[in-house]
Design an enzyme around this catalytic site. Sequence first.
Site, PDB file in Angstrom:
ATOM      1  N   THR A  12      53.021  42.694  39.666  1.00  0.00           N
ATOM      2  CA  THR A  12      53.398  43.412  38.445  1.00  0.00           C
ATOM      3  C   THR A  12      52.595  42.935  37.243  1.00  0.00           C
ATOM      4  OG1 THR A  12      55.636  43.809  39.261  1.00  0.00           O
ATOM      5  CG2 THR A  12      55.323  43.910  36.891  1.00  0.00           C
ATOM      6  N   THR A  93      56.158  39.026  41.790  1.00  0.00           N
ATOM      7  CA  THR A  93      57.392  38.227  41.783  1.00  0.00           C
ATOM      8  C   THR A  93      58.228  38.380  43.048  1.00  0.00           C
ATOM      9  OG1 THR A  93      58.592  40.002  40.631  1.00  0.00           O
ATOM     10  CG2 THR A  93      57.540  38.310  39.264  1.00  0.00           C
TER      11      THR A  93
END
Length: 327
Positions: A12, A93
């Site tokens: 991300t 993540t």
Amino acid sequence: MNRLLLLATGGTIAGCADNNATLNDYTAGVLGGDALLAAVPQLQDLATISVEQVANVDSADLLFEHWRALVGRIRDAFRSDPELVGVVITHGTNTMEETAWLLQLLIDDPRPVVLVGAMRPATALSADGPLNLFQAVQVAVSPEARGKGVLVVMDGQIHGARAVTKVATQGVGAFVSPGSGPLGWLDDAGVHLPMASPASAVPFPDLALPEQWPQVAIVYGCVEPNAQMITLLLEAGIDGLVFTGTGAGQLSVGERSALEAWPGARPLLLRANRCGSGPVHSNADDQRLGLLPAGSLNPQKARVLLLLASIARLDHAGLAALFSASA
């Protein structure tokens, strides 16, 4: 000037959406590591940073070959460049905690290895990636971080690889260390690591990672689980199995019966729990069924340990000794 290596893997932090008001509908792993570095010019005041692109994927799509490449590159960098102060890895993540724990088990060097990601794509209003990256570099060049093992920096907090886990699908504060809390934090005064102690011995410092990795499965505990799944996995010849048990790592009667009825040799077996925090201790059934408690490791980290234990050809006794040494 400090010299630092930045290894980019996507995620991300390198993601892009169609407009800056979009937080969830985006493509991970679009921007390269050079672009991430260029977006934070303040990094030039902290270190001379070399960037290498190891991968550019959503971390849910990370492969064993990416892990192998990361480990090899970090080992080579530390071995060949004594002036290198540390390594920062930009990472998605979703599986960052697994990569951090893998590196903790394999990288034997006091210089910091710091993983960092973001919960918002790079195109978002108030994207968290640039500040997270700046703070990760602050930690990586800090003398305080030497000898503290592999670290994860997110949302101004510094976490150790063993304890850290992602606990939320949204929000910049998605990472916690259950049971222990973060090792430290960052603010305008710099890096603070009051809870960090010297890292324990690295169990697999010279382990060569193969192209073909073992097969280790995770079985999730629930009401009336399908115990036949265990038999099928054992018949398939898996190298390891992690039970995500209910409560304190409890297996159901059906799961225990499936293990007891298995006529062949049992692979390495660990009991973790699905609660999200709290240890798993040994019980009366463990020795009879060939199980070992995973202690404070969550299921995904227990799987990482079993993968490396299988590569190292540890048996049940060897794995038990490893847990005993790291307790």
